[in-house]
Design a protein around this motif. Structure first.
Motif, mmCIF file in Angstrom:
data_model
loop_
_atom_site.group_PDB
_atom_site.id
_atom_site.type_symbol
_atom_site.label_atom_id
_atom_site.label_comp_id
_atom_site.label_asym_id
_atom_site.label_seq_id
_atom_site.Cartn_x
_atom_site.Cartn_y
_atom_site.Cartn_z
ATOM 1 N N LEU A 163 -47.570 41.840 -7.868
ATOM 2 C CA LEU A 163 -48.864 42.414 -7.501
ATOM 3 C C LEU A 163 -49.951 42.041 -8.504
ATOM 4 C CD1 LEU A 163 -47.740 45.981 -6.342
ATOM 5 C CD2 LEU A 163 -48.658 44.155 -4.901
ATOM 6 N N VAL A 164 -49.598 42.057 -9.788
ATOM 7 C CA VAL A 164 -50.573 41.674 -10.817
ATOM 8 C C VAL A 164 -50.925 40.200 -10.685
ATOM 9 C CG1 VAL A 164 -51.013 41.492 -13.286
ATOM 10 C CG2 VAL A 164 -49.760 43.455 -12.392
ATOM 11 N N GLU A 165 -49.910 39.371 -10.458
ATOM 12 C CA GLU A 165 -50.160 37.933 -10.334
ATOM 13 C C GLU A 165 -51.040 37.627 -9.129
ATOM 14 O OE1 GLU A 165 -47.623 33.739 -10.357
ATOM 15 O OE2 GLU A 165 -46.620 35.667 -10.630
ATOM 16 N N SER A 166 -50.861 38.381 -8.048
ATOM 17 C CA SER A 166 -51.680 38.142 -6.860
ATOM 18 C C SER A 166 -53.139 38.546 -7.085
ATOM 19 C CB SER A 166 -51.114 38.920 -5.666
ATOM 20 O OG SER A 166 -51.190 40.319 -5.893
ATOM 21 N N SER A 167 -53.386 39.406 -8.082
ATOM 22 C CA SER A 167 -54.761 39.836 -8.378
ATOM 23 C C SER A 167 -55.457 38.951 -9.400
ATOM 24 C CB SER A 167 -54.759 41.279 -8.900
ATOM 25 O OG SER A 167 -54.242 42.165 -7.920
ATOM 26 N N LEU A 168 -54.742 37.974 -9.952
ATOM 27 C CA LEU A 168 -55.336 37.118 -10.987
ATOM 28 C C LEU A 168 -56.518 36.326 -10.469
ATOM 29 C CD1 LEU A 168 -52.244 35.689 -12.903
ATOM 30 C CD2 LEU A 168 -54.082 37.067 -13.857
ATOM 31 N N ALA A 169 -56.430 35.894 -9.204
ATOM 32 C CA ALA A 169 -57.468 35.015 -8.660
ATOM 33 C C ALA A 169 -58.720 35.772 -8.240
ATOM 34 C CB ALA A 169 -56.912 34.237 -7.470
ATOM 35 N N GLU A 170 -58.622 37.100 -8.120
ATOM 36 C CA GLU A 170 -59.778 37.869 -7.662
ATOM 37 C C GLU A 170 -60.882 37.858 -8.720
ATOM 38 O OE1 GLU A 170 -58.748 41.757 -6.371
ATOM 39 O OE2 GLU A 170 -57.000 41.095 -5.237
ATOM 40 N N GLY A 171 -62.087 37.604 -8.282
ATOM 41 C CA GLY A 171 -63.217 37.580 -9.186
ATOM 42 C C GLY A 171 -63.405 36.275 -9.928
ATOM 43 N N VAL A 172 -62.508 35.314 -9.722
ATOM 44 C CA VAL A 172 -62.623 33.997 -10.359
ATOM 45 C C VAL A 172 -63.200 33.025 -9.340
ATOM 46 C CG1 VAL A 172 -61.406 32.130 -11.532
ATOM 47 C CG2 VAL A 172 -60.652 34.492 -11.828
ATOM 48 N N VAL A 173 -64.321 32.424 -9.666
ATOM 49 C CA VAL A 173 -65.012 31.548 -8.718
ATOM 50 C C VAL A 173 -64.480 30.121 -8.774
ATOM 51 C CG1 VAL A 173 -67.257 30.615 -8.044
ATOM 52 C CG2 VAL A 173 -67.086 32.976 -8.881
ATOM 53 N N LYS A 174 -64.310 29.583 -9.963
ATOM 54 C CA LYS A 174 -63.904 28.187 -10.107
ATOM 55 C C LYS A 174 -62.444 27.988 -9.697
ATOM 56 C CE LYS A 174 -66.941 26.554 -13.811
ATOM 57 N NZ LYS A 174 -66.961 25.935 -15.147
ATOM 58 N N LEU A 286 -55.638 35.376 -22.496
ATOM 59 C CA LEU A 286 -54.549 35.609 -21.544
ATOM 60 C C LEU A 286 -54.299 37.101 -21.361
ATOM 61 C CD1 LEU A 286 -51.912 32.876 -22.498
ATOM 62 C CD2 LEU A 286 -53.015 33.142 -20.291
ATOM 63 N N THR A 287 -54.307 37.832 -22.465
ATOM 64 C CA THR A 287 -54.075 39.272 -22.384
ATOM 65 C C THR A 287 -55.186 39.972 -21.605
ATOM 66 O OG1 THR A 287 -52.922 39.247 -24.504
ATOM 67 C CG2 THR A 287 -53.721 41.373 -23.730
ATOM 68 N N ASN A 288 -56.435 39.666 -21.936
ATOM 69 C CA ASN A 288 -57.565 40.299 -21.239
ATOM 70 C C ASN A 288 -57.555 39.970 -19.750
ATOM 71 O OD1 ASN A 288 -58.390 41.264 -23.717
ATOM 72 N ND2 ASN A 288 -59.816 39.582 -24.080
ATOM 73 N N MET A 289 -57.261 38.721 -19.440
ATOM 74 C CA MET A 289 -57.221 38.286 -18.050
ATOM 75 C C MET A 289 -56.122 39.032 -17.278
ATOM 76 S SD MET A 289 -56.569 34.356 -16.933
ATOM 77 C CE MET A 289 -55.000 34.317 -17.778
ATOM 78 N N TYR A 290 -54.962 39.172 -17.921
ATOM 79 C CA TYR A 290 -53.834 39.824 -17.251
ATOM 80 C C TYR A 290 -54.083 41.319 -17.079
ATOM 81 C CZ TYR A 290 -48.963 40.573 -15.923
ATOM 82 O OH TYR A 290 -47.812 40.900 -15.233
ATOM 83 N N LYS A 291 -54.619 41.970 -18.125
ATOM 84 C CA LYS A 291 -54.869 43.402 -18.027
ATOM 85 C C LYS A 291 -55.943 43.715 -16.990
ATOM 86 C CE LYS A 291 -53.192 46.162 -19.923
ATOM 87 N NZ LYS A 291 -51.948 46.913 -19.566
ATOM 88 N N SER A 292 -56.956 42.848 -16.866
ATOM 89 C CA SER A 292 -57.974 43.055 -15.828
ATOM 90 C C SER A 292 -57.346 42.962 -14.443
ATOM 91 C CB SER A 292 -59.078 42.000 -15.969
ATOM 92 O OG SER A 292 -59.758 42.143 -17.198
ATOM 93 N N ALA A 293 -56.454 41.986 -14.266
ATOM 94 C CA ALA A 293 -55.751 41.859 -12.984
ATOM 95 C C ALA A 293 -54.866 43.067 -12.727
ATOM 96 C CB ALA A 293 -54.924 40.570 -12.974
ATOM 97 N N ALA A 294 -54.244 43.604 -13.792
ATOM 98 C CA ALA A 294 -53.385 44.773 -13.628
ATOM 99 C C ALA A 294 -54.190 45.991 -13.174
ATOM 100 C CB ALA A 294 -52.669 45.073 -14.946
ATOM 101 N N ILE A 308 -48.140 49.715 -12.845
ATOM 102 C CA ILE A 308 -48.938 48.478 -12.892
ATOM 103 C C ILE A 308 -49.855 48.480 -14.105
ATOM 104 C CG2 ILE A 308 -50.700 47.139 -11.689
ATOM 105 C CD1 ILE A 308 -49.496 48.056 -9.063
ATOM 106 N N ARG A 309 -50.469 49.619 -14.409
ATOM 107 C CA ARG A 309 -51.403 49.673 -15.541
ATOM 108 C C ARG A 309 -50.699 49.413 -16.873
ATOM 109 N NH1 ARG A 309 -56.267 51.321 -13.707
ATOM 110 N NH2 ARG A 309 -56.304 52.713 -11.900
ATOM 111 N N LEU A 310 -49.407 49.696 -16.943
ATOM 112 C CA LEU A 310 -48.653 49.457 -18.177
ATOM 113 C C LEU A 310 -48.214 48.012 -18.328
ATOM 114 C CD1 LEU A 310 -46.387 52.651 -18.265
ATOM 115 C CD2 LEU A 310 -48.435 52.204 -19.607
ATOM 116 N N ALA A 311 -48.374 47.211 -17.279
ATOM 117 C CA ALA A 311 -47.929 45.815 -17.330
ATOM 118 C C ALA A 311 -48.724 45.037 -18.371
ATOM 119 C CB ALA A 311 -48.082 45.164 -15.951
ATOM 120 N N HIS A 312 -48.019 44.181 -19.101
ATOM 121 C CA HIS A 312 -48.621 43.393 -20.187
ATOM 122 C C HIS A 312 -48.097 41.966 -20.056
ATOM 123 C CE1 HIS A 312 -49.365 41.964 -24.313
ATOM 124 N NE2 HIS A 312 -50.299 42.895 -24.355
ATOM 125 N N PRO A 313 -48.878 40.967 -20.445
ATOM 126 C CA PRO A 313 -48.390 39.588 -20.294
ATOM 127 C C PRO A 313 -47.088 39.308 -21.034
ATOM 128 C CG PRO A 313 -50.437 39.663 -21.576
ATOM 129 C CD PRO A 313 -50.274 40.991 -20.927
#
Length: 401
Positions: A163-174, A286-294, A308-313
């Motif tokens: 679920l976290v990985e699927s949210s990584l692309a949200e909000g990323v334009v490039k 990487l950490t900031n990007m992952y926590k935002s997705a979480a 999910i909120r406890l998930a860390h890279p």
């Protein structure tokens, strides 16, 4: 080592460059540490030392306080700010305090200060400004008091990581950034790499398209490559699946140049920053990007929000190492053999940590047994109605928002 001279100024020793300019003491301290520690560790230590010096700069109503005049009262004020206002955990504060005390001891031993830090003497003798003790060769201060609470390690299930990985692309334009973020996290989750090891991967490590075509034609599914090791520095061999290498080579050929832009700067780092500098992406990114997705995934899946909120890279590496150990056990390898294999392939230097991974892996293997699957199926059947009701409630909340 940095070139330096010793001068005596106002009755005490001052370290200077060859041209006479003074050297900032922590700079020389970190420079000496860099002879035995990895560069990423030195950068982390540098950022940790900045915090007490930031407090020193605003002490005395903004007039500032020299670090040579710090005492136990200053450390207490620092502790109070970290624990109460900034909500920093005791473990993190103790780590920063130990590093600062190590710096003060080093400075005293090298003539930067006198009678500053040490074990308090008897009556009638001059006392130190900061009182410490040495416990088994380690620095101990009274602010380190308190019992450590051992928390049972709970790795997020694969569903949470998905679920976290699927949210990584949200909000990323490039599209190039989406590809970079996805591949970087895949390296953590599949290859047992740490964040800093992922950030240190180089372009010249990845085989060319022609070499990958030859490996595919031969039927190879894994290629062993050398990667920079984070803890203890050095190098280690990592087994890369050919499928990931093909994706990385495509990223190098098509997406990476878009992140570099037309600046012409390229330091050869695989996952470069998106600022046209050609430099490596910071592990903290990487950490900031992952926590935002979480956090996004938690908002979208309230029934799993707490997990999910406890998930860390770093959980990605934990999961990869645990899956590796579980696979070896399932293939019939003994626990001792599997533990040694995990320590070698995942660069785990601590025997205690390797045993911890084996414990989690054995639990996973038990879960895959027929008895566990039968109990799990019964649990799903009994909780099906409750989950269905939660899904309807979630749909209604989304509709209202």
């Amino acid at each position: 080592m940095l070139p330096f001279l010793r001068k005596r100024l106002d009755g005490r020793v001052v370290i200077c460059n060859a041209d006479g300019t003074r050297i900032f003491a922590p700079t020389l301290f970190l420079d000496e540490l860099s002879e035995t520690l990895a560069s990423t560790t030195i950068l982390e230590y540098g950022s940790m030392l900045l915090e007490p010096f930031r407090l020193l700069s605003v002490a005395k109503q903004g007039a500032g306080l020299p670090w040579t005049q710090t005492d136990d009262d200053f450390l207490s004020r620092w502790h109070l700010e970290c624990i109460t206002r900034r909500k920093i955990s005791r473990k993190v504060f103790v780590r920063r305090l130990v590093l600062f005390l190590r710096f003060l001891l080093w400075a005293q031993e090298n003539g930067w200060s006198e009678h500053h830090v040490g074990v308090q003497p008897g009556k009638g003798e001059r006392r130190f400004a900061i009182s410490i003790r040495l416990v088994n060769g380690n620095v101990w201060h009274q602010l380190m008091k308190g019992k450590k609470r051992k928390r049972k390690t709970r790795l997020p299930p694969d569903k949470v990581l998905d679920l976290v990985e699927s949210s990584l692309a949200e909000g990323v334009v490039k599209p190039a950034l989406k590809k970079r973020n996805h591949l970087a996290m895949s390296c953590c989750r599949v290859l047992t790499l740490r964040r800093s090891e992922v950030a240190a991967l180089r372009v010249d490590t990845i085989p060319t398209k022609a070499e990958l075509a030859r490996l595919t034609a031969k039927g190879d599914v894994i290629k062993s490559l050398v990667a920079m090791r984070a803890k203890g520095a050095g190098e280690r061999d990592v087994d890369f699946p050919i499928s990931i290498l093909v994706a990385l080579r495509d990223f190098i050929e098509f997406d990476r140049p878009k992140l570099l832009g037309s600046s012409g700067k390229d330091e050869g780092i695989l996952f470069c920053a998106n600022n046209r500098s050609g430099k490596a992406m910071c592990p903290g990114t990487l950490t900031n990007m992952y926590k935002s997705a979480a956090h996004r995934a938690a908002d979208q899946n309230p029934e799993l929000a707490e997990s999910i909120r406890l998930a860390h890279p770093h959980h990605l590496r934990h999961r990869a190492v645990t899956d590796l150990a579980a696979g070896l056990l399932a293939e019939g390898m003994t626990a001792d053999q599997a533990m040694l294999t995990v320590m070698d392939q995942a660069a785990v230097s601590s025997m205690a940590m390797a045993r911890h991974y084996m414990h989690l892996a054995e639990a996973d293997v038990r879960k895959r047994s027929k008895e566990w699957k039968a109990a799990e199926k019964d649990l799903d059947r009994r909780s099906g109605s409750r989950l269905a009701a939660m899904e309807v409630d979630r749909f209604e909340r989304r509709k209202q928002s």
